[in-house]
Write a protein that holds these residues in place. Structure first.
Motif, PDB file in Angstrom:
ATOM      1  N   ASP A 179      -7.893   7.092  -2.455  1.00 15.69           N
ATOM      2  CA  ASP A 179      -7.210   8.253  -1.873  1.00 15.69           C
ATOM      3  C   ASP A 179      -7.891   8.696  -0.582  1.00 15.69           C
ATOM      4  OD1 ASP A 179      -5.613   8.134  -4.123  1.00 15.69           O
ATOM      5  OD2 ASP A 179      -6.572   9.844  -5.124  1.00 15.69           O
ATOM      6  N   HIS A 209       0.860  -1.184   0.000  1.00 18.87           N
ATOM      7  CA  HIS A 209       0.000   0.000   0.000  1.00 18.87           C
ATOM      8  C   HIS A 209       0.893   1.229   0.000  1.00 18.87           C
ATOM      9  CE1 HIS A 209      -3.763  -2.067   1.735  1.00 18.87           C
ATOM     10  NE2 HIS A 209      -2.858  -3.018   1.591  1.00 18.87           N
ATOM     11  N   LYS A 252      -2.321   3.792  -3.663  1.00 17.22           N
ATOM     12  CA  LYS A 252      -2.398   2.600  -4.502  1.00 17.22           C
ATOM     13  C   LYS A 252      -2.224   1.374  -3.614  1.00 17.22           C
ATOM     14  CE  LYS A 252      -0.366   4.754  -8.627  1.00 17.22           C
ATOM     15  NZ  LYS A 252       0.732   4.683  -9.617  1.00 17.22           N
ATOM     16  N   THR A 276      -1.907  10.553  -3.148  1.00 16.26           N
ATOM     17  CA  THR A 276      -2.373   9.498  -4.057  1.00 16.26           C
ATOM     18  C   THR A 276      -2.084   8.125  -3.448  1.00 16.26           C
ATOM     19  OG1 THR A 276      -1.978  10.895  -5.994  1.00 16.26           O
ATOM     20  CG2 THR A 276      -2.153   8.518  -6.363  1.00 16.26           C
ATOM     21  N   GLU A 317      -6.753   1.753  -7.053  1.00 15.21           N
ATOM     22  CA  GLU A 317      -6.344   3.150  -6.992  1.00 15.21           C
ATOM     23  C   GLU A 317      -7.540   3.994  -7.428  1.00 15.21           C
ATOM     24  OE1 GLU A 317      -3.552   4.525 -10.125  1.00 15.21           O
ATOM     25  OE2 GLU A 317      -3.454   2.398 -10.689  1.00 15.21           O
TER      26      GLU A 317
END
Length: 364
Positions: free
Chosen positions: A239, A211, A219, A217, A234
């Motif tokens: 977010d 992670h 992902k 941002t 994502e």
């Protein structure tokens, strides 16, 4: 699976002893019909020793085992080719070991991407040991938060720049069994970043996941054997979810960061406050519940998305915690749970046992 592979490597290695015995005519070796020179016989013995080293490294779970296994398998195969008619069946074992080593290599490369990212975020996140938190720094905080920071011992500690956290734990999906995991993470706070690497075992298979939350941002990627991506998320909902996690980490595991964090506070009652955190245009909030002793005992947010289904859905998310213990001059909870509050009831999907935590640490 690991122990089975260790057994295969040991047996494969011991078979190489036949080439040494044949070369030096120690006892008759009917399995090898072709002659073996003494230099080649010594090479067979050397490969045996190397295979035993590989097996020991794998048994002890050392990262170097696969680095040694790859050239040893190639050397073993060279010897098999020299005795092809008698030893060709050893090729299958070399291929099996090479496949296992390549899987270990893929896992290592996946983990190395986490280490590289960690080095990048920690470069600007070093602490000044003379920059201490004082009583005056707490004055603008709500009373429950001040009491909490006093209880854990944040006053007179260095301003928090980063934290390293190691967990053992268990996780599960809805309708699934618990599976064990270990995790390692780094967070920074002047610029909020969170890098979380998890290694789980599901049905005997190693499944690592990574992670990342950088520059607002997030992902998440989970790979089977570190090779094949089986989960990747994502996007905006991710977010937002990880922004909640950043706030959660600050409140529970790095509470000294609350002194300077861009958080708007609202006192609900003597034991409850609301924290509202904004980063990169995303605003999230949570209710923090304390007990009379000053311990934070729960974190409840309405802003986190559950991404386990076909589409992200926002549910109430909480992380009750307990078993406070002093670690590196700060008291922290050493047990916590991750809970989704679905319409049909609460579902605990994660249990976290704090193994180690260090503040303002360099990468290690």
């Amino acid at each position: 699976m690991r122990l089975a592979l260790v057994f295969v490597i040991i047996i494969h290695g011991l078979i190489h002893l036949l080439g040494f015995v044949k070369a030096f005519d120690i006892v008759p070796v009917d399995q090898l019909t072709q002659p073996v020179s003494k230099p080649i016989g010594l090479l067979w013995l050397a490969v045996l020793i190397l295979w035993l080293l590989v097996a020991a490294g794998l048994l002890l779970q050392r990262d170097w085992w696969w680095m040694l296994a790859i050239p040893v398998a190639c050397l073993s195969q060279f010897l098999i080719i020299l005795q092809w008619n008698d030893a060709k069946f050893g090729t299958a074992l070399n291929i099996l070991i090479l496949i296992a080593a390549m899987v270990a290599l893929a896992n290592w490369k996946f983990y190395a991407s986490y280490l590289n990212d960690t080095a990048e975020i920690l470069i600007p996140a070093q602490a000044d040991p003379d920059d201490l938190i004082t009583e005056n720094d707490l004055q603008t905080l709500p009373e429950p938060v001040k009491k909490y920071l006093t209880y854990i011992g944040a006053v007179h500690t260095s301003k928090l720049r980063n934290v390293k956290i190691l967990f053992d734990g268990e996780m599960r999906g809805m309708g699934q069994d618990w599976f064990p995991f270990q995790s390692e993470q780094y967070n920074t706070f002047d610029t909020p970043n969170r890098l979380f690497f998890i290694t789980s075992r599901m049905k005997g298979m190693k499944v690592p996941g990574y992670h990342t939350f950088r520059d607002g941002t997030a992902k998440m990627t989970i790979k089977l054997f570190g090779i094949y991506p089986i989960v990747h998320h994502e996007g905006r909902e991710m977010d937002i979810a990880e922004t909640v996690t950043i706030l959660n980490d600050m409140c529970i595991l790095a509470p000294a960061a609350l002194v300077y964090a861009p958080i708007r506070w609202e006192t609900i009652d003597s034991l409850t406050v609301r924290a509202t955190f904004t980063h990169k245009g995303i605003t999230v909030s949570a209710r923090l519940l304390f007990n009379a002793e000053g311990q934070l005992i729960n974190f409840i947010s309405e802003d986190r998305y559950d991404i386990s289904g076909k589409k992200p859905i926002r549910y109430t998310w909480s992380t009750p915690m307990s078993h406070y213990k002093q670690m590196h001059s700060i008291k922290v909870p050493t047990y916590g749970e991750a809970v989704w509050h679905y319409p049909d009831g609460a579902f605990v999907y994660g249990k976290f046992y704090l193994r180690e935590i260090s503040y303002n640490a360099n990468r290690s």
